[in-house]
Structure formats: structure tokens, C-alpha cells
Design a protein around this motif. Sequence first.
Motif, PDB file in Angstrom:
ATOM      1  N   LYS A 234      18.397 110.602  15.969  1.00 14.50           N
ATOM      2  CA  LYS A 234      19.325 111.721  15.854  1.00 14.50           C
ATOM      3  C   LYS A 234      20.566 111.319  15.048  1.00 14.50           C
ATOM      4  CE  LYS A 234      19.879 114.423  19.391  1.00 14.50           C
ATOM      5  NZ  LYS A 234      20.285 114.980  20.717  1.00 14.50           N
ATOM      6  N   GLU A 235      21.071 110.115  15.313  1.00  9.79           N
ATOM      7  CA  GLU A 235      22.264 109.642  14.602  1.00  9.79           C
ATOM      8  C   GLU A 235      21.986 109.456  13.114  1.00  9.79           C
ATOM      9  OE1 GLU A 235      23.320 106.193  16.812  1.00  9.79           O
ATOM     10  OE2 GLU A 235      23.774 107.369  18.618  1.00  9.79           O
TER      11      GLU A 235
ATOM     12  N   ARG B 115      21.941 112.841  11.491  1.00  6.44           N
ATOM     13  CA  ARG B 115      23.295 113.375  11.354  1.00  6.44           C
ATOM     14  C   ARG B 115      24.055 112.674  10.238  1.00  6.44           C
ATOM     15  NH1 ARG B 115      26.573 115.057  16.593  1.00  6.44           N
ATOM     16  NH2 ARG B 115      25.057 116.730  16.337  1.00  6.44           N
TER      17      ARG B 115
ATOM     18  N   GLN C 121      25.762 114.388   6.974  1.00  2.97           N
ATOM     19  CA  GLN C 121      27.160 114.154   6.596  1.00  2.97           C
ATOM     20  C   GLN C 121      27.264 113.684   5.155  1.00  2.97           C
ATOM     21  OE1 GLN C 121      28.571 111.430   9.566  1.00  2.97           O
ATOM     22  NE2 GLN C 121      28.563 112.956  11.184  1.00  2.97           N
TER      23      GLN C 121
ATOM     24  N   TYR D 169      31.240 118.952  16.694  1.00  3.85           N
ATOM     25  CA  TYR D 169      30.645 118.693  15.379  1.00  3.85           C
ATOM     26  C   TYR D 169      30.130 119.987  14.752  1.00  3.85           C
ATOM     27  CZ  TYR D 169      27.297 116.829  11.975  1.00  3.85           C
ATOM     28  OH  TYR D 169      26.595 116.561  10.826  1.00  3.85           O
TER      29      TYR D 169
END
Length: 229
Positions: free
Chosen positions: A120-121, A124, A128, A218
Motif C-alpha cells: 500500500k505504501e 501511495r 505522490q 491524505y
Amino acid sequence: MKYIVIGLGNYGGKLAEELTVLGHEVIGVDVREHYVDHLKDKIATAFVLDATDEIALSVLPLKSVDVVIVAIGEDLGASVRVVSLLKKNKVKHIYARAIDDVHKTVLEAFSLDRILTPEKEAARMLVQLLELNASVEPFQIDEEHYIFKFNVPAKLAGYGINELQLEKEFDLKIISLIRGKKAQNCIGISILEREVANEFPEDYIIQPEDALVCYGLYANFMKFWKSIR
């Protein structure tokens, strides 16, 4: 520091290597011999061991390491059993990887020091990179809340800060205004000087060189950023 990494696949193996490069002592554990063989010369110690077996797990120095990281992702049952055995052995600091929300929810019941969600990170971080670019610096507080520092887009110059309606429309709280102004250094080169202001009038007129720091969800910031692009 001393770490035990249980599960030496793509994620756990790389984690063990990187911790070793930083000077930490790492003990790697996996039931699959080929993963252990790949890492045995790159980390302090590597064991071919079934960590779901309580007797086998007991040969590890669980009480003398700083953190045990359960990097098992694909096998939910194995992940949960290993965490359960570590808690039973009163291991002080446990991190565990979760590959989806169900996995994360189950692990949350153990009150671990940290639940890792690398997939997931990574997703993301890519978003970004693609959407926010160098104009925005995000700092993660928890899974959903961030602090964002961003250079004010040129199209917002000349507006009052209150006209952005960040709090009303997007539930984003402005923490600081960073005033920017062009100046010349001692040898005549043009530079941008920054001055942080934690207090400022609501009707302050945004200048092209300014930046803002805000806090919130976020998802809300992404909505705001999309609205001004």
C-alpha cells in the motif's frame, strides 16, 4: 541493533539486507532453503526453520534482540501463528507485515508495535510521485493523516488565504505560512529567502514565492490538489 526477520521473500530478504548494510545485526529465518541460501553470506546468521513450530522457534534468541519482524505476507495463517507464538514468548517489540485489510485487521488484535503495509505504501508513493511532483513534501503521521508542505501554485497568487477555504471545503488545517522573497546574496546571485510564520492574518494575500504547511487526511489533500491543478 539486533533484528530477527522471519520470512525472507522479496520483502523480508531485502529488508534483512538493507538493515545489515546499515550496520545492524540481522538473523534471517525462512522455511524455504533457497531463500536462506541466497542471504546466508549477506547477513549475520540465516536459519532454515519453520517459525510456525513452537519448538523450532524456541532456538532463536527471541529475548536478546531489539525487534522481531514478521515479514510473512502471502500465508495469513502462518503470519498470525508466528505472531501469536512471539507474543506467547513475551517478545517485547514485534513488527508484522500485512498484505491487505483483512490481514491488517487480524494483526491489530495483537497490539503490535507496528503493522507494515509495504504494498500500500509503495502504491501511495508512486501516486505522490506522479500527481504531487516536487512541489509537495508529504510527511506521514499515521496511515491516513499527513502534514503537507507545498509551494503555492502560480494560479493562487493574489488570493487571500481565507479564500482557499481549506478548512471549510477540505477539512485541512493550515499550520504555517512560509513567506518567500527574492533577494541577492553577498556576490549578487539571486536567491529565495524563506521565513516561517505560524501566525498570520486570514486575509493575507498569497505571493508567488510563498509555501503553505497544512495537516489533514491524505484523501482530502489529494482532492484539494486536484481542484487547483
